[in-house]
Design a protein around this motif. Structure first.
Motif, PDB file in Angstrom:
ATOM      1  N   VAL A  98       6.781   7.242   0.258  1.00 32.92           N
ATOM      2  CA  VAL A  98       6.072   5.993   0.537  1.00 32.92           C
ATOM      3  C   VAL A  98       4.748   6.330   1.215  1.00 32.92           C
ATOM      4  O   VAL A  98       4.727   7.062   2.210  1.00 32.92           O
ATOM      5  N   SER A 100       1.220   4.439   2.732  1.00 34.69           N
ATOM      6  CA  SER A 100       0.577   3.169   3.080  1.00 34.69           C
ATOM      7  C   SER A 100      -0.723   3.445   3.828  1.00 34.69           C
ATOM      8  O   SER A 100      -0.872   4.481   4.482  1.00 34.69           O
ATOM      9  N   TYR A 102      -4.645   1.160   5.270  1.00 31.49           N
ATOM     10  CA  TYR A 102      -5.416  -0.083   5.326  1.00 31.49           C
ATOM     11  C   TYR A 102      -6.696   0.116   4.527  1.00 31.49           C
ATOM     12  O   TYR A 102      -7.450   1.061   4.756  1.00 31.49           O
ATOM     13  N   THR A 185      -3.400  -4.128   3.974  1.00 28.56           N
ATOM     14  CA  THR A 185      -2.571  -2.926   3.883  1.00 28.56           C
ATOM     15  C   THR A 185      -2.072  -2.735   2.458  1.00 28.56           C
ATOM     16  O   THR A 185      -1.592  -3.682   1.826  1.00 28.56           O
ATOM     17  N   ARG A 186      -2.192  -1.524   1.959  1.00 28.03           N
ATOM     18  CA  ARG A 186      -1.708  -1.173   0.624  1.00 28.03           C
ATOM     19  C   ARG A 186      -0.543  -0.195   0.771  1.00 28.03           C
ATOM     20  O   ARG A 186      -0.580   0.706   1.609  1.00 28.03           O
ATOM     21  N   GLU A 187       0.466  -0.388  -0.060  1.00 26.86           N
ATOM     22  CA  GLU A 187       1.626   0.506  -0.032  1.00 26.86           C
ATOM     23  C   GLU A 187       1.985   0.910  -1.452  1.00 26.86           C
ATOM     24  O   GLU A 187       2.057   0.069  -2.350  1.00 26.86           O
ATOM     25  N   TYR A 188       2.224   2.209  -1.623  1.00 28.08           N
ATOM     26  CA  TYR A 188       2.592   2.744  -2.932  1.00 28.08           C
ATOM     27  C   TYR A 188       3.815   3.643  -2.765  1.00 28.08           C
ATOM     28  O   TYR A 188       3.970   4.311  -1.744  1.00 28.08           O
ATOM     29  N   ARG A 189       4.659   3.653  -3.808  1.00 29.00           N
ATOM     30  CA  ARG A 189       5.897   4.438  -3.772  1.00 29.00           C
ATOM     31  C   ARG A 189       5.977   5.352  -4.990  1.00 29.00           C
ATOM     32  O   ARG A 189       5.698   4.923  -6.110  1.00 29.00           O
ATOM     33  N   GLN A 256      -0.485   6.713   6.205  1.00 31.45           N
ATOM     34  CA  GLN A 256       0.839   7.193   6.604  1.00 31.45           C
ATOM     35  C   GLN A 256       1.651   7.519   5.359  1.00 31.45           C
ATOM     36  O   GLN A 256       1.482   6.883   4.312  1.00 31.45           O
ATOM     37  N   ALA A 257       2.542   8.497   5.495  1.00 32.54           N
ATOM     38  CA  ALA A 257       3.400   8.879   4.366  1.00 32.54           C
ATOM     39  C   ALA A 257       4.780   9.258   4.884  1.00 32.54           C
ATOM     40  O   ALA A 257       4.908   9.894   5.939  1.00 32.54           O
TER      41      ALA A 257
END
Length: 262
Positions: A98, A100, A102, A185-189, A256-257
């Protein structure tokens, strides 16, 4: 006559003395009998007490013996006690990565582009997780051609490594998306699979997040991690800017990861 009277007086004295002696003897005998009975009573009491004490001691010994037997029977013999068969499950491999951050939207031109991808230990791209569509496929602004050909400053690191010109339209569509027009905030998985959908093997990998800040100025965030059993938790992130340009320098912040289980 006088002699006879004297004999009677003597006889009377003898009888009186004998009576006194007899009475004394009876008294002495009675006293001795009383003392003897008293001694027998005390002896009986002592004997009874001794018997009672012996009985109590025997009962205590019996209880102690019984307790010892119980304790002995409840203590397992280490030579015969069964060994535990409980096994600890080995740590599992994580299921997802994960990432994420900003993303601040900039109104200046030649900005707002970013790409996120994974490299193996040799630097080969195993999966592009996301890239803004302007760079990957182009739009009206680029005249219908890919942004990386229209503007060479658009994500040059990703272009050099992923070589998008060798990818099909379907592949490019699957990894690209519209440029976000709002800050947030963007989040990618990442599901730990490569471009073909196969699980990647355990080993050393690096996540790369590149941003085009303003024309040729850009930034790359990197995080190395080991993929394998039990490899969960935070991933340290390093930041590298390619210039001292301050325009849009905070376009991407708070990266962050994490490697996690679903």
């Amino acid at each position: 006559m006088a002699a006879m009277k004297e004999k009677l007086i003597r006889k009377k004295k003898l009888l009186t003395g004998a009576g006194i002696v007899l009475i004394l003897a009876v008294v002495i005998l009675a006293v001795r009998l009383t003392v003897w009975h008293g001694d027998n009573d005390e002896s009986g009491k002592t004997t009874a007490a001794t018997t009672e004490s012996a009985s109590a001691t025997a009962e205590t010994d019996a209880q102690t013996s019984e307790t010892t037997i119980k304790n002995s029977s409840s203590t397992p013999d280490p030579t015969t006690a069964p060994t535990s068969t409980t096994q600890t499950n080995p740590p599992e491999r994580p299921d997802q990565l994960v990432v994420s951050f900003y993303k601040s939207y900039s109104t200046t031109e030649a900005s707002n582009q970013y790409a996120l991808w994974i490299e193996d230990s040799s630097g080969r791209v195993v999966r592009t997780i996301f890239v803004t569509s302007f760079t990957a496929t182009g739009n009206e602004l680029s005249g219908g051609v890919a942004g990386y050909t229209f503007r060479e400053d658009a994500l040059p690191t990703w272009v050099a490594k992923a070589v998008p010109r060798n990818l099909s339209e379907i592949q490019l569509d699957s990894i690209s998306g519209a440029t976000p027009l709002e800050s947030g905030t963007r989040e990618y998985r990442w599901d730990l699979r490569d471009e073909t959908g196969n699980p990647v093997p355990d080993g050393e990998y690096t996540l790369q997040l590149e941003g085009t800040l303003y024309w040729s100025s850009g930034v790359v965030f990197s995080g190395r991690f080991t993929l394998g059993a039990g490899a969960v938790g935070d991933i340290g992130i390093t930041t590298a800017y390619n210039s001292q340009e301050q325009q849009n320098r905070n376009m991407i912040t708070g990266v962050q990861a994490f490697l996690i289980h679903k």
